[in-house]
Each structure stands twice: as structure tokens, then as C-alpha cells.
Design an enzyme around this catalytic site. Structure first.
Site, PDB file in Angstrom:
ATOM      1  N   GLU A   1       0.912  35.843 -79.625  1.00 32.91           N
ATOM      2  CA  GLU A   1       1.444  34.616 -78.950  1.00 32.91           C
ATOM      3  C   GLU A   1       1.291  33.370 -80.598  1.00 32.91           C
ATOM      4  O   GLU A   1       1.900  32.617 -80.956  1.00 32.91           O
ATOM      5  CB  GLU A   1       0.933  34.234 -77.926  1.00 32.91           C
TER       6      GLU A   1
ATOM      7  N   HIS B   1       2.779  43.949-102.966  1.00 36.46           N
ATOM      8  CA  HIS B   1       1.611  43.202-102.422  1.00 36.46           C
ATOM      9  C   HIS B   1       0.913  43.782-102.550  1.00 36.46           C
ATOM     10  O   HIS B   1       0.142  42.822-102.263  1.00 36.46           O
ATOM     11  CB  HIS B   1       3.030  43.222-101.496  1.00 36.46           C
TER      12      HIS B   1
ATOM     13  N   SER C   1      -2.481  37.157-100.011  1.00 33.81           N
ATOM     14  CA  SER C   1      -1.300  36.922 -99.388  1.00 33.81           C
ATOM     15  C   SER C   1      -1.458  35.694 -98.554  1.00 33.81           C
ATOM     16  O   SER C   1      -2.087  34.269 -98.965  1.00 33.81           O
ATOM     17  CB  SER C   1      -1.291  37.859 -98.380  1.00 33.81           C
TER      18      SER C   1
END
Length: 288
Positions: A208, A267, A112
Site C-alpha cells: 500500500e 540493471h 537503484s
């Protein structure tokens, strides 16, 4: 509200850092001694850590006879936090680690987000990559930004009082995540990032930075020069992440690519069909 992990001090920029991108020293572990074949370097996906691929690493080290390295990407696991979260930066981190460990060439396997980092590394520095394995990801944009944004928002809103036991904290966080993250398996995966620091529970991933760079993580940089080495795209037949519409771009950037699908896998190919996954990877490795 959960506190974020305190920002770790950033290292001085290495001489090789290009433009404004600075490498960070990645947390890593090695399995097995160096052998005749270049080491295998395993790169995990978004919200994962080197522990995500530990079972794979153990099996490959035992059955291939090769040394296997597992890494924590920047802003994940035990690696330093940085406000920058691009594939150029993540590739540079791996380059710096290989240089630090004296590894002139490796076989890189990424799942991924880690697969996109592996592709970026091979395209930027083909001299460092003998072979490339991209697990269930193509060198194209992924259209799940809003889904991941919802996960990040849910993680930011988790509120755990200090002093709870680890199991109670995980149970409470699980219940708070469940409205936005409906799959229990995915919640358990995200909760691997919940850690206790001085009696308070915090997320060890840098939410963040990930949030700010989510579009960068879901997309893929532009490259013009192809990677000339052998490449395996190994997808799950039940996953949409490698599609026939991606084949032209795969073939342009990776002209020696072989595209295979493992029947019945989603996946997380290595979890859904572990034995078939390990067999496919071992078959792709060069003779020692």
C-alpha cells in the site's frame, strides 16, 4: 486474497525528526569489526532486502577489511512498515541508524532505489558520507511507474490458500504473477517477499505504501547544494538507468563524480558481472 502483514507498532518520534517525517528503526546486520576505514553501508533497491546484497557484503567485508552494514529499507524486509515512503524519510532512517550505532561517517553504496536514498543522504548530510557509490541509477526521474504499478497490482491479486507448503505456495504465486510479470528472474525476485505468518502467506513489503508513493520513488527530490565528496556512478552498459542526458545533473549535484559502466551488465550490475563490480568498488575505496 493474500493478507498484508500486520502493521508493526511505530516508534515514538526521535527529537531530530524534521517536519512530519519520522524515522523508523531499520533492521540491519554488520559484517566484520570496525576498522580504520569508515564502514560501508549497503542500501538495496525496490522490493529487495538486505539479503539482496548479502553476497556483495560478504565479498567486500572479506576483501576490503572494512566493516560492512546491510540494511532493510522501511516497508521492506524486517524493517517496520510506515505509510510514508519518500527519499527524505528513507534518508532520515539511515541517519538515525548511524547515530544509534555511533558511526560518525560512512561510505554509502546504494542500488537503484537504494542509490537514490544514498544520494539523498549525501546531499542532506554530507558530513555523514565520506564517499558515495550509486549503482545504476541517476538523480533524475525514472519513467517506469506504470510497469511497477502492474507488478504491485499482480502481487495484491495473488491468492494462496492456507496450509500449503512453502514450495507449493511459491509455485502457485509464480503462476499467478506470470501474466503481469513475464520475466521468470523478476518473478523469483518478487517472490523473496512471500513469507508465512501463522499458516498464511503474506507479502512482507508494504504494498500500500509503495503503491501510494510510487511516483516519489521513481522521481528524485530537488537539491540545490552539491555533495562535495568523491562519488562513483557505476552502471551496467546494457541498462538505460544512467544516460548521457543525466550527466549535467550528475555533475551539478556531484562535482567529483566518476561515471563508469561495466560491459555486459544490466540493471542488477552486481549480479550480472559480480567480479567486475567488486573490483570497481574496491578500486574506489580510500586507502585504509
Amino acid at each position: 486474497m493474500l493478507r498484508r502483514l500486520p502493521r508493526r507498532p511505530r516508534p515514538p518520534p526521535p527529537p531530530a525528526a524534521r517536519s512530519a517525517v519520522t524515522a523508523v528503526p531499520l533492521s540491519h546486520a554488520a559484517l566484520g569489526p570496525a576498522g580504520p576505514r569508515p564502514p560501508l553501508v549497503l542500501l538495496h533497491g525496490l522490493f529487495g532486502s538486505r539479503g539482496s546484497l548479502q553476497t556483495v557484503a560478504n565479498a567486500l567485508a572479506r576483501r576490503s577489511g572494512s566493516q560492512v552494514l546491510t540494511l532493510d529499507a522501511r516497508n521492506h524486509g524486517g524493517s517496520p512498515h510506515s505509510p510514508v515512503m519518500t527519499y527524505e524519510a528513507m534518508s532520515l532512517d539511515v541517519q538515525q541508524l548511524l547515530a544509534r550505532l555511533g558511526i560518525p561517517k560512512c561510505i554509502v553504496l546504494g542500488h537503484s532505489m537504494g542509490g537514490k536514498t544514498a544520494m539523498a543522504l549525501a546531499l542532506q548530510r554530507p558530513d555523514l558520507v565520506e564517499r558515495l557509490i550509486s549503482v545504476d541509477i541517476s538523480p533524475v526521474s525514472t519513467t517506469l511507474v506504470s510497469e511497477f504499478s502492474a507488478y504491485i497490482s499482480a502481487m495484491k491479486s495473488v491468492n494462496i490458500p492456507a496450509g500449503l507448503s512453502r514450495s507449493a505456495a511459491r509455485q502457485l504465486a509464480d503462476s499467478q504473477l506470470s501474466p503481469a510479470v513475464q520475466h521468470p528472474q523478476l518473478r523469483q525476485f518478487l517472490l523473496t517477499n512471500l513469507v508465512e505468518v501463522e499458516g498464511h502467506y503474506v507479502w512482507r513489503v508494504n504494498l500500500e505504501a509503495i503503491s501510494h508513493h510510487l511516483e516519489d520513488i521513481m522521481s528524485f527530490p530537488v537539491f540545490h547544494k552539491p555533495y562535495p565528496g568523491p562519488t562513483l556512478f557505476l552502471g551496467g552498459s546494457n541498462s538505460p538507468y544512467i544516460s548521457s542526458k543525466d550527466y549535467p545533473k550528475i555533475q551539478r549535484l556531484f562535482p567529483k563524480a566518476d561515471i563508469q559502466f561495466i560491459e555486459g551488465a544490466g540493471h542488477i550490475v552486481h549480479q550480472d558481472k559480480f567480479e567486475e563490480f567488486i573490483t570497481a568498488v574496491l578500486s574506489f575505496l580510500p586507502p585504509p
